[in-house]
Design an enzyme around this catalytic site. Structure first.
Site, PDB file in Angstrom:
ATOM      1  N   ASP A 190     -59.399  45.444   5.713  1.00 54.43           N
ATOM      2  CA  ASP A 190     -60.379  45.073   6.721  1.00 54.43           C
ATOM      3  C   ASP A 190     -59.842  43.925   7.590  1.00 54.43           C
ATOM      4  O   ASP A 190     -59.179  43.010   7.096  1.00 54.43           O
ATOM      5  CB  ASP A 190     -61.659  44.637   6.018  1.00 54.43           C
ATOM      6  CG  ASP A 190     -62.802  44.382   6.970  1.00 54.43           C
ATOM      7  OD1 ASP A 190     -63.169  45.316   7.703  1.00 54.43           O
ATOM      8  OD2 ASP A 190     -63.321  43.256   6.987  1.00 54.43           O
ATOM      9  N   GLU A 221     -56.935  48.078   9.289  1.00 55.32           N
ATOM     10  CA  GLU A 221     -57.892  48.088  10.391  1.00 55.32           C
ATOM     11  C   GLU A 221     -57.334  47.123  11.437  1.00 55.32           C
ATOM     12  O   GLU A 221     -57.705  45.959  11.510  1.00 55.32           O
ATOM     13  CB  GLU A 221     -59.285  47.638   9.942  1.00 55.32           C
ATOM     14  CG  GLU A 221     -60.302  47.749  11.075  1.00 55.32           C
ATOM     15  CD  GLU A 221     -61.550  46.896  10.871  1.00 55.32           C
ATOM     16  OE1 GLU A 221     -62.583  47.226  11.485  1.00 55.32           O
ATOM     17  OE2 GLU A 221     -61.490  45.892  10.139  1.00 55.32           O
TER      18      GLU A 221
END
Length: 505
Positions: A200, A252
């Protein structure tokens, strides 16, 4: 025409099952509920491995499963080596990993290294793990809610950084102790059989050491996107490669500049294995835009690197809504594109049904972000009645559901399954180079390898693509399969085909 003859094939690199694979993202709270409490869980996923094996996916990526106060629904982690009790136990996760392996499916977890929950023990016991200042030092803006990214901790009389919600304090990646903690976390999960991580905010870990003002408030030049972040991934790559088989690192990487995006691959072998391309995610489903982005990505990547593509996720929404406006024929074209481009496709649960974003009335919104991301996180419709009892988010529209589509060979679900099977069966599609071909406006055509051409018409008028001789191996309109193509192929609006050429050129 774009061609990169120097590209390495999928089979010539180190152990990289994911290059030819199809990965499937699951939002655990919304996939399948095993105990009737309205919350999807790990046992629910394990109970539906037969469906995933039938569909043909090679791995599943689970959105965060760790203990969390759920201010940001798992992206505010309170324990990186545990499982949220709503979702199950470590034993349930171990069972899922082993059962999935027997089905030929690997399991990836979501790792959130940029920030923790303010209820993580570290925030009380190791404040030195976080970014602090005696006053508000700069103009950095929070992603959630706007306003300053700095919040006062009354107990300490100092300000901490939160690039997202105030309950998500940012970690200080200049700290060797933080780096050591995450190396321990990586090894903990790799040792349990996790195949890898989706990382993330992969672009955001290291902050400017001097906490300088952003050139424009709301930009992320100093609060994220620092070059020192690449040092972290070089070390993680070393750890991941020390396992057999090597573990997968997916970022990401929310950067829209293609050169900056490609930099997360390092030399192609020494940082991330895959990095999500958000230029494509946020493009319109329009041929000129998309082929330009793919051409730019192919040109920017290191020779040994491998792209990955997705059209849906838990933040951006579902492709059937955002790209296709609910048009199922266009959704099939989008799936055809994602699965046949050079690279690894990620499908979001329900993409295979052409599932659209759901409806969540204001009084049931659970998300911290504005606008709410809840509509793309609504439960998987398994049957006409949904297959859920009082789910945590409403499930209003079940017209596109698994049971009905699995029983219908003409459905989008069967199309998606056959598309995945074609990717596995046809070497060109999972290992071949990508060469863009001439095509009319609103259409896009490309060759994979030597013997396969893919063409999609994303416009509103029929198009003709010349120079194609072969047989339609798969079509978004299934009745065309087996059709002989003699020099040209006609495509109706919202139609795509895969053609196996009669003669390699």
């Amino acid at each position: 025409m774009l061609t990169r003859p120097d590209r390495e094939s999928a089979t010539s690199s180190r152990d990289s099952w994911w290059r030819g694979g199809v990965l499937y993202q699951i939002y655990p709270r919304s996939f399948a509920d095993s105990n009737g409490d309205g919350i999807g869980d790990l046992r629910g996923i394990a109970d539906n491995l037969e469906y995933l094996e039938w569909l043909g996916v090679d791995a599943i990526w689970l959105n965060p499963i760790h203990p969390s106060p759920n201010v940001d629904w798992g992206y505010d982690v309170a324990d990186y080596t545990g499982v949220h009790p709503d979702l199950g136990t470590l034993s349930d996760l171990d069972r899922l990993i082993s059962d999935a392996a027997r089905s030929g499916i690997r399991v990836l977890l979501d790792l959130v290294p940029n920030h923790t929950s303010d209820r993580h023990p570290w925030f009380q016991e190791h404040p030195e793990y976080y970014v602090w200042s005696d006053d508000v030092p700069n103009n950095w803006q929070a992603v959630f809610g706007g306003g300053s990214a700095w919040a006062l901790d009354p107990a300490r009389g100092r300000y901490y950084l939160h690039n997202f919600a105030p309950a998500q304090p940012d970690l200080d990646w200049w700290s060797p102790d933080v780096r050591a903690e995450f190396e321990r976390i990586l090894r903990f999960w790799f040792d349990r059989g996790i195949a890898g991580f989706r990382i993330d905010v992969a672009h955001g870990l290291v902050k400017d050491r001097d906490l300088r003002d952003e050139p424009v408030p709301g930009e992320h030049v100093y609060s994220m996107n620092r070059p020192e972040t690449h040092d972290v991934y070089r070390e993680w790559r070393r750890i991941a490669d020390s396992y057999t088989p090597p573990r997968l690192l997916v970022g990401e990487t929310y950067v829209l500049d293609l050169a900056a995006w490609a930099a997360f691959y390092g030399s192609g072998r020494d940082e991330l294995d895959l990095a999500f391309n958000f230029r494509l995610v946020h493009a319109d489903l329009e041929a000129a835009q998309m082929r330009t982005i793919v051409a730019g990505a192919e040109a920017a990547l290191p020779v040994t690197a491998w792209p990955c593509w997705t059209g849906s996720n838990h933040d951006a929404g579902r492709l059937a809504t955002r790209w296709c406006g609910g048009d199922e024929a266009l959704a099939r074209c989008a799936l055809l594109m994602l699965v046949t481009l050079r690279g690894t496709p990620f499908l979001y649960y329900g993409d295979e049904l052409a599932l659209t974003d759901g409806w969540v009335p204001p009084e049931r919104v659970r998300d911290v972000a504005e606008p709410s991301r809840d509509p793309c996180r609504t439960p998987m419709p398994w049957t006409r009645d949904g297959g859920w009892k009082d789910p945590w988010l409403p499930l209003e529209d079940t017209a596109r559901n698994v049971a009905d589509q699995r029983a219908d060979p003409s459905s989008t679900l069967h199309f998606a399954r056959d598309l995945i099977a074609l990717r596995k069966r046809v070497a060109d599609v999972h290992v071949g180079a990508y060469d863009e071909l001439p095509a009319p406006d609103d259409a896009w055509a490309w060759r994979r390898g030597e013997r396969t051409i893919v063409a999609v018409n994303l416009g509103r008028r029929q198009v003709v693509i010349d120079g194609v001789d072969g047989v339609v191996a798969l079509g978004t309109r299934r009745g065309r399969e087996g059709e002989i193509v003699d020099g040209r192929i006609r495509l109706a609006p919202a139609e795509g085909v895969v053609v196996e050429l009669a003669n390699a050129k």
